[in-house]
Design an enzyme around this catalytic site. Structure first.
Site, PDB file in Angstrom:
ATOM      1  CD  GLN A 250       2.119  15.054   9.532  1.00  0.00           C
ATOM      2  OE1 GLN A 250       1.052  14.453   9.623  1.00  0.00           O
ATOM      3  NE2 GLN A 250       3.251  14.552  10.000  1.00  0.00           N
ATOM      4  CG  ASN A 251       3.436  20.529  13.811  1.00  0.00           C
ATOM      5  OD1 ASN A 251       2.671  19.569  13.823  1.00  0.00           O
ATOM      6  ND2 ASN A 251       4.617  20.514  14.406  1.00  0.00           N
TER       7      ASN A 251
ATOM      8  CG  HIS B  30      -1.632  18.816   7.633  1.00  0.00           C
ATOM      9  ND1 HIS B  30      -1.596  18.000   8.735  1.00  0.00           N
ATOM     10  CD2 HIS B  30      -1.641  17.986   6.561  1.00  0.00           C
ATOM     11  CE1 HIS B  30      -1.580  16.724   8.350  1.00  0.00           C
ATOM     12  NE2 HIS B  30      -1.608  16.696   7.026  1.00  0.00           N
TER      13      HIS B  30
ATOM     14  N   GLY C  82       8.227  13.055  15.588  1.00  0.00           N
ATOM     15  CA  GLY C  82       7.035  13.447  16.335  1.00  0.00           C
ATOM     16  C   GLY C  82       5.745  13.341  15.556  1.00  0.00           C
TER      17      GLY C  82
ATOM     18  CB  SER D 206       1.431   8.511  14.717  1.00  0.00           C
ATOM     19  OG  SER D 206       0.266   9.212  14.300  1.00  0.00           O
TER      20      SER D 206
END
Length: 276
Positions: free
Chosen positions: A109-110, A127, A210, A212
Site C-alpha cells: 500500500q506504500n 495505492h 505493518g 491495519s
C-alpha cells in the site's frame, strides 16, 4: 510460534497448487526509515495538513479545487521519501524473494518506493506510487514525474517551471499524482485490483506486515486468501482489523513482534526448507 510457522511454510512450499507466498505491507514497514504513518498524532497527514482531515485533503475533489496546494504537499512527500533509506524489513523481504523467486509476490500500500529501491522486483503497488503522474482529466497514459521537478520543503511553493511541467500536453489540464485518494475506487490499471485478488486466491500463505486493514482492497485480499484455504500470518505490533477478521479462523498465525524480527525468522525458516 516458530514451530507453527515452520510447519505451514514447509507445507505450502511443497504444494503444487495455491502455493504462492504473498506479502502485504503498509505504512508500518517504512516507519523505521523515518517515514511517519498516515494517521495518528504523529502521522504524515497530521504534520503535513494541519488544517485538514485526511478524508478531506487526500481526495480528487480537493485536488480539482486546489491543485497547487496538493502538488506542493506531494512534492514535500517526494523529498521525504527520497531522503529515506530502506530498512532491515525491506532488506529481509528482498532476501525472501531471492529464496522463493516466482513463488513470491509483494502487494504494498506504500507509495514511497522503498521496496523497489531495496531491490524487490515482484511488486504490486495497489495505492499507486510517487514516481508517476497522469492527467486529471483522464487523457494520456501514465507517465513518470519529470526529473526536473524536485522535492520541496513544507513551506516551499511551486515554481513556474514546475507548473508548466505539471500540465497535460494534450488538454492543458493539471497532471496529478498516480496515487489512490480517499474518494476514489480501486481499478486494475493503477491499483492492480484484479491481479491482486487473483494472487490472493492462489496464496498458500499471506503475510500481513505493518498494516491495519483500514482500506477495502487489502481486506478483500485477506478474505480471498481465507476463502480459498490459505493461511494468514498477521505481523503487527498491535491488534487490528485483520486480527478481527481472522480471530475465529483455524488457518491463522498472529505475531506481535516488530516486522524486522518476524521477517528474519521467516527468512531463516525458508533458507532451511529450500536447502532440503
Amino acid at each position: 510460534m516458530k514451530e507453527q510457522l515452520a510447519k505451514i511454510i514447509k507445507e505450502v512450499y511443497s504444494k503444487k497448487n495455491r502455493n504462492l507466498f504473498t506479502f502485504l505491507t503498509g505504512a508500518g514497514i517504512s516507519a523505521d526509515s523515518g517515514i511517519p504513518i498516515y494517521r495518528g498524532v504523529d502521522g504524515i497527514w497530521v504534520k503535513g495538513t494541519k488544517f485538514h482531515k485526511p478524508e478531506e485533503f487526500g481526495t480528487f475533489k480537493y485536488f480539482k479545487e486546489n491543485p497547487e496546494e496538493v502538488w506542493q504537499y506531494s512534492l514535500f512527500r517526494k523529498k521525504m521519501f527520497e531522503n529515506a533509506h530502506a530498512n532491515e524489513s525491506h532488506k529481509e523481504i528482498v532476501e525472501i524473494e531471492n529464496l522463493l523467486q516466482d513463488r513470491f509476490h509483494l502487494i504494498t500500500q506504500n507509495i514511497d518506493n522503498l521496496h523497489r529501491r531495496s531491490g524487490t522486483n515482484r511488486i504490486y503497488e495497489i495505492h499507486g506510487n510517487n514516481r508517476e503522474i497522469k492527467c486529471s482529466n483522464g487523457c494520456q497514459a501514465i507517465e513518470y514525474l519529470p526529473a526536473e521537478i524536485e522535492g520541496k520543503d513544507i513551506d516551499e511553493d511551486l515554481t513556474e517551471k514546475d507548473i508548466e511541467l505539471l500540465k497535460c500536453k494534450e488538454c492543458g489540464g493539471w497532471m496529478r499524482p498516480n496515487i489512490l485518494w480517499f474518494d476514489e475506487r480501486y481499478d486494475e490499471k493503477t491499483n492492480k485490483k484484479f491481479s491482486s485478488l487473483k494472487m490472493a486466491k492462489n496464496s498458500g500463505l499471506l503475510f500481513i506486515v505493518g498494516t491495519s486493514g483500514a482500506t477495502n482492497l487489502p481486506m478483500a485480499i485477506a478474505e480471498t486468501t481465507l476463502k480459498y484455504g490459505g493461511t494468514i500470518v498477521d505481523i503487527n505490533t498491535e491488534d487490528n482489523l485483520f486480527t478481527e477478521l481472522i480471530k475465529d479462523k483455524k488457518n491463522k498465525i498472529i505475531i506481535r513482534e516488530t516486522s524486522t524480527e518476524a521477517l528474519k525468522i521467516i527468512r531463516e525458516l525458508l533458507e532451511n526448507i529450500v536447502k532440503e
